[in-house]
Design a protein around this motif. Structure first.
Motif, mmCIF file in Angstrom:
data_model
loop_
_atom_site.group_PDB
_atom_site.id
_atom_site.type_symbol
_atom_site.label_atom_id
_atom_site.label_comp_id
_atom_site.label_asym_id
_atom_site.label_seq_id
_atom_site.Cartn_x
_atom_site.Cartn_y
_atom_site.Cartn_z
ATOM 1 N N ALA A 85 -7.056 3.650 7.116
ATOM 2 C CA ALA A 85 -7.430 5.065 6.976
ATOM 3 C C ALA A 85 -6.182 5.899 6.655
ATOM 4 N N SER B 81 -5.469 4.950 -5.985
ATOM 5 C CA SER B 81 -6.710 5.406 -5.360
ATOM 6 C C SER B 81 -6.878 4.651 -4.041
ATOM 7 N N GLN B 82 -7.900 5.011 -3.305
ATOM 8 C CA GLN B 82 -8.096 4.379 -1.991
ATOM 9 C C GLN B 82 -8.284 2.873 -2.145
ATOM 10 N N ARG C 158 -10.210 -0.127 -1.853
ATOM 11 C CA ARG C 158 -11.628 -0.461 -1.655
ATOM 12 C C ARG C 158 -11.897 -1.927 -1.917
ATOM 13 N N ASN D 80 -7.626 -3.576 -7.290
ATOM 14 C CA ASN D 80 -7.834 -2.185 -6.873
ATOM 15 C C ASN D 80 -6.940 -1.269 -7.708
ATOM 16 N N ASN E 223 -5.035 5.281 3.084
ATOM 17 C CA ASN E 223 -6.012 5.809 2.117
ATOM 18 C C ASN E 223 -6.028 7.330 2.085
ATOM 19 N N GLN E 224 -5.544 7.912 3.155
ATOM 20 C CA GLN E 224 -5.653 9.375 3.315
ATOM 21 C C GLN E 224 -5.100 10.169 2.122
ATOM 22 N N TYR F 46 -5.152 9.613 -0.864
ATOM 23 C CA TYR F 46 -5.979 9.438 -2.067
ATOM 24 C C TYR F 46 -7.433 9.847 -1.845
ATOM 25 N N SER F 47 -7.681 10.478 -0.703
ATOM 26 C CA SER F 47 -9.082 10.847 -0.425
ATOM 27 C C SER F 47 -9.440 12.137 -1.154
ATOM 28 N N TRP G 256 0.828 -1.211 0.000
ATOM 29 C CA TRP G 256 0.000 0.000 0.000
ATOM 30 C C TRP G 256 0.864 1.263 0.000
#
Lengths: 185, 509
Positions: B502, B439-440, B442, B435, B505-506, B508-509, B103
């Motif tokens: 979180a 991007s986040q 998901r 995925n 993912n931050q 890419y939010s 990630w």
């Protein structure tokens, strides 16, 4: 030398045959690419995807040119009054046959990985013989029904429109590929 | 072999010549004296693709698959709880090269690349200048990552070196733009096993490759009754003993000190062991059938058992070749002067209705990989049972090279080689091939492990979205009892994993 040259078709005759190959070659590559672009876009930027597209287009151009050269070479094995006289019609039909056969094989590509050495020798030979037979039958049909020649010619000549579009794209792709490989790291 | 010297080679050669002159006793071609002039030990990473720790007798597997590895382990550090950061080549190899979890480096799609932000932070750049760097990968996905670091490599052997039949295009035709050459030519226009992007030439290539394959097979049929080994996703066939011979020759000729990364294809599918290994595990053993997982395609137990047996035979085959490599290095004295790291990029699964590693599942056989490290002069075996990850390889190799662990590294120096065993150490495994890279997250499977505790989160799968599984590997090493949410550790790990998700993912939010 002169006698061989005299058996070569004119540039106007070569173009429609090339157009058939560009139509099938480029369209197939683009069609296959539509399956890939979404996954490429998952991890590559648009510019990077366009780089891959450039490679694909450049390759399709080389492929179409080579296949046209192959039909030209194949035509030299026939008497001039059979092939050269109807080069557009016969060459385009042959290009269409080769392209459709290639598409059919592509759809069953895993069968190729099962071919034995004997089959690998026999099938391409059989295909070449089939092509020769196809030319002979077609030339008889064209002699018997001249309207067929006019129909095939008009289709092939319309295809040249695609050729102009695809060749331009292929040339742009070629420039990108050459540039990247000359000036890449 | 490069046809001409590049700038880096020239500088190294100039320095060697100057040093030889200064010492006045360094004859050209004497590797032992060169080593004496620079006593830094060599580093050899030997990675086998898709080799699960679970199928190695070294780690207690009931079939004797790895006698040579066991022999090697008698003078090495053996890691019993080592995990890959991903469950297939691209993410796990990228993690090994960068000490970043998938990630972070974002190379978690099938043939994706390490992100531009992480790319400069890699093993090869850190060792640049200190070692002669040589890499050879038999896996095109790993080779593509190596091309991201191509500028640091003194020698980068092509993926189809030692090919018996078939060729790749990118590293011959487009060496200066190999990544895009590979993506367009080898992974699209001539891609194996599905309709190709090229309509005409690809068929010609298939026919000629198939013909050369059949000829090679006819020659080697006595050794390979079930077919020749092949690079996955590629049309390149090889003979492992020949590959090993070639690699041994290359290692002998490398200027020392060197760092070398060797990535061998076996035992990755197709499982095609040589004749003497076929049937060696026809022992009537049928592993018990485990309940099919909701995300499994449902391969029958009979098929799984048959695949497992072929895989085990292939593992035994590669083990015999690894034994040859070790004996050769021993004889040449290289083993004495080198760190040798034996590992794998990911494992393989033969249970719960899944075969192979193309799966969103993260059970131990697919993520726990061998790690055995021989240090120069080592004569005793050391066993390490604490939790380790392949993101730890980079900090460890840097320590060997005398370089501090950089701040960006997500791993730490391995215990037994200068690092401390931390009982509360946490590691992650990330599977997110479906995925988008930037991007986040998901749709993914995320694993958090701490001590014997393992929490798995399934994110975004149809009919299995947002599910958690918790296993205590000490009490339940086969992961049969999902104790989520009842076990007290499950909630704690869940908070930790969700918090981490979180965080990653931050951006890419």
């Amino acid at each position: 030398m002169k006698s061989i040259q005299s058996r070569f078709p004119s540039r106007q005759q070569l173009l429609p045959v090339f157009a058939i190959f560009t139509f099938f070659g480029f369209s197939w590559s683009l069609y296959r690419m539509f399956w890939y672009v979404p996954s490429w876009l998952e991890y590559l930027s648009v510019w990077k995807v366009l780089t891959i597209v450039a490679y694909v287009l450049a390759f399709a151009l080389v492929e179409s040119l080579t296949m046209s050269g192959f039909v030209l070479l194949f035509s030299l094995f026939f008497p001039g009054q059979i092939f050269k006289a109807n080069y557009i019609a016969l060459g385009s039909s042959l290009a269409g046959l080769i392209s459709l056969a290639a598409i059919l094989i592509q759809r069953k590509i895993n069968l190729v990985y099962r071919l034995t050495l004997r089959q690998l020798a026999v099938y391409p030979l059989a295909f070449l013989l089939g092509m020769a037979l196809f030319v002979l039958v077609l030339s008889w049909l064209f002699w018997r029904f001249p309207i067929l020649v006019r129909i095939v010619n008009s289709i092939a000549e319309r295809m040249t429109l695609f050729a102009y579009l695809y060749v331009s794209l292929g040339l742009v792709g070629m420039l990108v590929v050459i540039g990247r490989n000359l000036f890449g790291s | 072999m490069p046809a001409s010297l590049n700038r880096r080679d020239f500088l190294k050669l100039s320095a060697s010549v100057a040093l030889a002159g200064a010492l006045g006793r360094l004859p050209a071609g004497s590797s032992s004296l060169r080593a004496a002039a620079d006593p830094k030990p060599n580093i050899i990473v030997v990675l086998f693709d898709a080799l699960s720790a679970f199928n190695l007798s070294l780690y207690g597997y009931r079939r004797k698959t790895s006698p040579n590895l066991e022999r090697f382990a008698e003078r090495a550090v053996v890691y019993h709880n080592h995990h890959s950061a991903g469950n297939f080549t691209t993410p796990s190899t990228a993690s090994l090269f960068t000490s970043a979890y998938p990630w972070t480096h974002r190379a978690y799609n099938l043939s994706s690349l390490i992100s531009p932000q992480v790319e400069p932070h890699n093993l090869f750049s850190m060792l640049d200048g200190a070692y002669y760097q040589f890499a050879f990968a038999q896996n095109t996905f790993a080779d593509m990552l190596l091309y991201q670091f191509h500028k640091y490599l003194n020698r980068h052997e092509s993926v189809d070196r030692f090919s018996l039949a078939g060729r790749t295009f990118y590293d011959h035709l487009f060496r200066r733009d190999a990544i895009y050459g590979m993506k367009s030519m080898d992974q699209f226009l001539f891609k194996r096993e599905e309709a190709h992007g090229s309509l005409f030439f690809s068929l010609l290539n298939d026919l000629t490759t198939q013909a050369s394959y059949q000829r090679a097979l006819a020659r080697l049929k006595a050794s390979y009754p079930s077919g020749l080994p092949r690079l996955a996703n590629s049309d390149v066939y090889f003979d492992l003993p020949l590959v090993m011979d070639g690699v041994m020759g290359m290692l002998d000729a490398l200027p020392q000190p060197f760092f070398t990364y060797l990535h061998f294809m076996p035992p990755h599918m197709p499982y095609v062991p040589r004749r003497e290994f076929i049937g060696m595990f026809n022992d009537g053993w049928n592993p018990p059938e485990l309940k099919k997982h909701r995300l499994a395609p449902g391969v029958t137990q009979e098929r799984l058992n048959s695949l497992r047996t072929s895989y085990d035979e292939f593992v035994a085959d590669l083990d015999s070749q690894f034994g040859r490599l070790i004996d050769h290095l021993d004889r040449s004295g290289l083993l004495e002067s080198s760190y040798l790291i034996f590992t794998a990029d990911h494992g393989e699964l033969f249970e719960r209705g899944v075969s192979g590693h193309s799966t969103p599942l993260m059970f131990e056989p697919v993520i726990r990989v061998p790690l055995v490290i021989h240090t120069p002069g080592q004569s005793e075996r050391v066993d390490i049972h604490s939790l380790t990850s392949n993101v730890d390889v980079l900090p460890t190799l840097l320590k060997i090279a005398g370089v501090e662990t950089p701040q960006w590294a997500e791993g730490q120096v391995l215990p037994g080689l200068g690092g401390e065993a931390e009982p509360q150490r946490r590691i992650f495994v990330v599977e997110a091939k479906a995925n988008a890279a930037f991007s986040q997250l998901r749709k993914a499977t995320l694993v958090l492990m701490r001590g014997p505790h393992k929490l798995v989160r399934y994110l975004g799968y149809k009919h299995y979205a947002n599910n958690y599984e918790y296993y205590n590997l000490e009490l339940d090493p086969s992961e049969l009892q999902n104790l989520y949410p009842d076990h007290p550790m499950a909630g704690e790990l869940q908070l930790e994993l969700d918090d981490m998700l979180a965080k990653v993912n931050q951006p890419y939010s």
